[in-house]
Design an enzyme around this catalytic site. Structure first.
Site, PDB file in Angstrom:
ATOM      1  N   PRO A 178       0.843  -1.174   0.028  1.00  0.00           N
ATOM      2  CA  PRO A 178       0.088  -0.177  -0.016  1.00  0.00           C
ATOM      3  C   PRO A 178       0.811   1.203  -0.011  1.00  0.00           C
ATOM      4  O   PRO A 178       1.936   1.391   0.431  1.00  0.00           O
ATOM      5  CB  PRO A 178      -0.684  -0.060   1.159  1.00  0.00           C
ATOM      6  CG  PRO A 178      -0.248  -1.182   2.189  1.00  0.00           C
ATOM      7  CD  PRO A 178       0.558  -2.194   1.038  1.00  0.00           C
ATOM      8  N   ASN A 179       0.342   2.196  -0.814  1.00  0.00           N
ATOM      9  CA  ASN A 179       0.889   3.477  -1.086  1.00  0.00           C
ATOM     10  C   ASN A 179       2.300   3.462  -1.514  1.00  0.00           C
ATOM     11  O   ASN A 179       2.804   4.747  -1.874  1.00  0.00           O
ATOM     12  CB  ASN A 179       0.942   4.290   0.557  1.00  0.00           C
ATOM     13  CG  ASN A 179      -0.270   4.390   0.989  1.00  0.00           C
ATOM     14  OD1 ASN A 179      -1.302   4.917   0.834  1.00  0.00           O
ATOM     15  ND2 ASN A 179      -0.515   3.683   2.451  1.00  0.00           N
ATOM     16  N   ARG A 221       5.393  10.981  -2.109  1.00  0.00           N
ATOM     17  CA  ARG A 221       5.250  10.721  -0.874  1.00  0.00           C
ATOM     18  C   ARG A 221       6.321  10.689  -0.187  1.00  0.00           C
ATOM     19  O   ARG A 221       7.353  10.013  -0.139  1.00  0.00           O
ATOM     20  CB  ARG A 221       4.611   9.067  -0.861  1.00  0.00           C
ATOM     21  CG  ARG A 221       4.274   8.363   0.393  1.00  0.00           C
ATOM     22  CD  ARG A 221       4.528   6.919   0.621  1.00  0.00           C
ATOM     23  NE  ARG A 221       4.012   6.373   1.571  1.00  0.00           N
ATOM     24  CZ  ARG A 221       4.206   5.219   2.074  1.00  0.00           C
ATOM     25  NH1 ARG A 221       4.667   4.430   1.283  1.00  0.00           N
ATOM     26  NH2 ARG A 221       3.996   4.927   3.404  1.00  0.00           N
ATOM     27  N   TYR A 280      11.158   8.731   1.707  1.00  0.00           N
ATOM     28  CA  TYR A 280      11.227   7.607   0.728  1.00  0.00           C
ATOM     29  C   TYR A 280      12.206   8.066  -0.254  1.00  0.00           C
ATOM     30  O   TYR A 280      12.277   7.231  -1.516  1.00  0.00           O
ATOM     31  CB  TYR A 280       9.714   7.246   0.367  1.00  0.00           C
ATOM     32  CG  TYR A 280       9.182   6.731   1.789  1.00  0.00           C
ATOM     33  CD1 TYR A 280       9.587   5.478   2.281  1.00  0.00           C
ATOM     34  CD2 TYR A 280       8.048   7.278   2.164  1.00  0.00           C
ATOM     35  CE1 TYR A 280       8.803   4.911   3.465  1.00  0.00           C
ATOM     36  CE2 TYR A 280       7.533   6.569   3.254  1.00  0.00           C
ATOM     37  CZ  TYR A 280       7.813   5.731   3.964  1.00  0.00           C
ATOM     38  OH  TYR A 280       7.105   4.941   5.051  1.00  0.00           O
ATOM     39  N   ASN A 339       7.971  -5.711  -0.707  1.00  0.00           N
ATOM     40  CA  ASN A 339       8.030  -4.522   0.346  1.00  0.00           C
ATOM     41  C   ASN A 339       6.533  -4.558   0.796  1.00  0.00           C
ATOM     42  O   ASN A 339       5.686  -4.105  -0.003  1.00  0.00           O
ATOM     43  CB  ASN A 339       8.475  -3.432  -0.345  1.00  0.00           C
ATOM     44  CG  ASN A 339       8.578  -2.031   0.530  1.00  0.00           C
ATOM     45  OD1 ASN A 339       7.793  -2.094   1.611  1.00  0.00           O
ATOM     46  ND2 ASN A 339       9.321  -0.990   0.065  1.00  0.00           N
ATOM     47  N   ALA A 378       3.033  -0.884   5.001  1.00  0.00           N
ATOM     48  CA  ALA A 378       2.553  -0.859   6.399  1.00  0.00           C
ATOM     49  C   ALA A 378       1.927  -2.334   6.424  1.00  0.00           C
ATOM     50  O   ALA A 378       2.156  -2.543   7.956  1.00  0.00           O
ATOM     51  CB  ALA A 378       1.381   0.296   6.471  1.00  0.00           C
ATOM     52  N   HIS A 390       4.050  -4.370   9.302  1.00  0.00           N
ATOM     53  CA  HIS A 390       3.836  -4.280  10.677  1.00  0.00           C
ATOM     54  C   HIS A 390       2.499  -4.589  11.146  1.00  0.00           C
ATOM     55  O   HIS A 390       2.410  -4.878  12.489  1.00  0.00           O
ATOM     56  CB  HIS A 390       3.951  -2.881  11.063  1.00  0.00           C
ATOM     57  CG  HIS A 390       4.938  -2.096  10.460  1.00  0.00           C
ATOM     58  ND1 HIS A 390       6.656  -2.243  10.557  1.00  0.00           N
ATOM     59  CD2 HIS A 390       5.146  -1.224   9.336  1.00  0.00           C
ATOM     60  CE1 HIS A 390       7.211  -1.947   9.651  1.00  0.00           C
ATOM     61  NE2 HIS A 390       6.322  -0.944   8.989  1.00  0.00           N
ATOM     62  N   GLU A 446      12.445  -9.699   2.143  1.00  0.00           N
ATOM     63  CA  GLU A 446      11.859  -8.369   2.495  1.00  0.00           C
ATOM     64  C   GLU A 446      12.580  -7.266   2.328  1.00  0.00           C
ATOM     65  O   GLU A 446      13.802  -7.253   2.577  1.00  0.00           O
ATOM     66  CB  GLU A 446      11.503  -8.696   3.972  1.00  0.00           C
ATOM     67  CG  GLU A 446      10.807  -7.495   4.565  1.00  0.00           C
ATOM     68  CD  GLU A 446      10.901  -7.374   6.231  1.00  0.00           C
ATOM     69  OE1 GLU A 446      11.770  -8.337   6.916  1.00  0.00           O
ATOM     70  OE2 GLU A 446       9.721  -6.771   6.909  1.00  0.00           O
ATOM     71  N   HIS A 481      12.679  -2.836   2.601  1.00  0.00           N
ATOM     72  CA  HIS A 481      12.053  -1.518   2.837  1.00  0.00           C
ATOM     73  C   HIS A 481      13.194  -0.305   2.482  1.00  0.00           C
ATOM     74  O   HIS A 481      14.483  -0.612   2.669  1.00  0.00           O
ATOM     75  CB  HIS A 481      11.908  -1.292   4.286  1.00  0.00           C
ATOM     76  CG  HIS A 481      10.969  -2.481   4.928  1.00  0.00           C
ATOM     77  ND1 HIS A 481       9.594  -2.341   4.571  1.00  0.00           N
ATOM     78  CD2 HIS A 481      11.247  -3.567   5.623  1.00  0.00           C
ATOM     79  CE1 HIS A 481       8.927  -3.380   5.213  1.00  0.00           C
ATOM     80  NE2 HIS A 481       9.935  -4.294   5.650  1.00  0.00           N
ATOM     81  N   ARG A 538      12.676   4.017  12.937  1.00  0.00           N
ATOM     82  CA  ARG A 538      11.821   5.079  12.817  1.00  0.00           C
ATOM     83  C   ARG A 538      10.666   4.592  14.279  1.00  0.00           C
ATOM     84  O   ARG A 538      11.277   4.183  15.224  1.00  0.00           O
ATOM     85  CB  ARG A 538      10.965   4.472  11.519  1.00  0.00           C
ATOM     86  CG  ARG A 538      11.979   4.839  10.407  1.00  0.00           C
ATOM     87  CD  ARG A 538      11.280   4.840   9.148  1.00  0.00           C
ATOM     88  NE  ARG A 538       9.943   5.590   9.269  1.00  0.00           N
ATOM     89  CZ  ARG A 538       9.040   5.629   8.147  1.00  0.00           C
ATOM     90  NH1 ARG A 538       9.103   4.662   7.114  1.00  0.00           N
ATOM     91  NH2 ARG A 538       8.013   6.421   8.136  1.00  0.00           N
ATOM     92  N   ARG A 567       7.104   0.616  13.752  1.00  0.00           N
ATOM     93  CA  ARG A 567       7.562   0.340  12.383  1.00  0.00           C
ATOM     94  C   ARG A 567       8.933  -0.687  12.706  1.00  0.00           C
ATOM     95  O   ARG A 567       9.280  -1.201  11.707  1.00  0.00           O
ATOM     96  CB  ARG A 567       8.068   1.130  11.491  1.00  0.00           C
ATOM     97  CG  ARG A 567       6.833   2.316  11.100  1.00  0.00           C
ATOM     98  CD  ARG A 567       7.347   3.302  10.133  1.00  0.00           C
ATOM     99  NE  ARG A 567       6.414   4.317  10.076  1.00  0.00           N
ATOM    100  CZ  ARG A 567       5.417   4.480   9.154  1.00  0.00           C
ATOM    101  NH1 ARG A 567       5.161   3.495   8.416  1.00  0.00           N
ATOM    102  NH2 ARG A 567       4.481   5.636   9.235  1.00  0.00           N
TER     103      ARG A 567
HETATM  104  C1  DQA Z   1       8.273   1.292   4.018  1.00  0.00           C
HETATM  105  C2  DQA Z   1       8.276   1.117   5.695  1.00  0.00           C
HETATM  106  C3  DQA Z   1       6.945   1.016   6.107  1.00  0.00           C
HETATM  107  O1  DQA Z   1       7.076   1.200   7.620  1.00  0.00           O
HETATM  108  C4  DQA Z   1       5.832   1.913   5.538  1.00  0.00           C
HETATM  109  O2  DQA Z   1       4.554   1.662   6.122  1.00  0.00           O
HETATM  110  C5  DQA Z   1       5.888   1.915   3.870  1.00  0.00           C
HETATM  111  C6  DQA Z   1       7.134   1.957   3.378  1.00  0.00           C
HETATM  112  C7  DQA Z   1       9.513   1.303   3.238  1.00  0.00           C
HETATM  113  O3  DQA Z   1       9.716   0.971   2.145  1.00  0.00           O
HETATM  114  O4  DQA Z   1      10.361   2.068   4.049  1.00  0.00           O
HETATM  115  O5  DQA Z   1       4.853   2.097   3.372  1.00  0.00           O
HETATM  116  O6  DQA Z   1       8.008  -0.345   3.772  1.00  0.00           O
END
Ligand code: DQA
Length: 135
Positions: A9-10, A17, A22, A69, A72, A75, A93, A95, A102, A106
């Site tokens: 997501p996102n 963003r 990021y 990835n 969110a 978590h 995994e 990120h 953070r 997270r």
């Molecule tokens: C993320 C870290 C996550 O905590 C966050 O919710 C994201 C991006 C990262 O790539 O740093 O959406 O996965």
């Protein structure tokens, strides 16, 4: 070697963003860079804001490895962790940010214990490092 790269997501908003966290690369930039950097890898890319779609992708892929990835959902999603545990496909995994530096919430990944390995904190490079780890 077939590698499925899943973004949660996102991640479709990368570039605009929270660039201070990021960075400025878009998801399209990251994907194009992988294709250019690893010409021998057969990539598939999925981004979804929906937990079930991510689970379906993990369950049904015929890729040799998955770079995930989960954003969110990392978590919160026992369901994605269960999907990773349920398949034989190795999952790495990633990120962009260093989740351990953070907010408290997270710093816990439900997915990490069932992944082959985890890479975080190096911006878009984490995807390249994860692919290199699969080869
Ligand atoms: C993320 C870290 C996550 O905590 C966050 O919710 C994201 C991006 C990262 O790539 O740093 O959406 O996965």
């Amino acid at each position: 070697m077939r590698i499925l790269v899943i973004n949660g997501p996102n991640m479709n908003l990368l570039g605009s963003r929270q660039p201070e966290i990021y960075g400025s690369a878009t998801l399209a930039d990251i994907e194009a860079n992988l294709v250019a950097s690893f010409p021998d890898v057969d990539f598939a890319f999925i981004q979804s804001n929906y937990e079930g779609a991510i689970i379906d992708a993990i369950q049904t892929t015929d890729a040799d490895a998955i770079v995930l990835n989960a954003a969110a959902y990392t978590h919160t999603s026992l369901a994605i962790a269960d999907a990773v545990a349920a398949v034989d496909t190795p999952v790495i995994e990633v990120h962009l940010s260093n989740i351990y530096a953070r907010e408290e919430i997270r710093r816990r990944s439900l997915i990490a214990p069932v992944c082959r390995g985890s890479i975080c904190g190096f911006g878009p490079k984490v995807y390249e490092l994860a692919v290199a780890a699969c080869l």
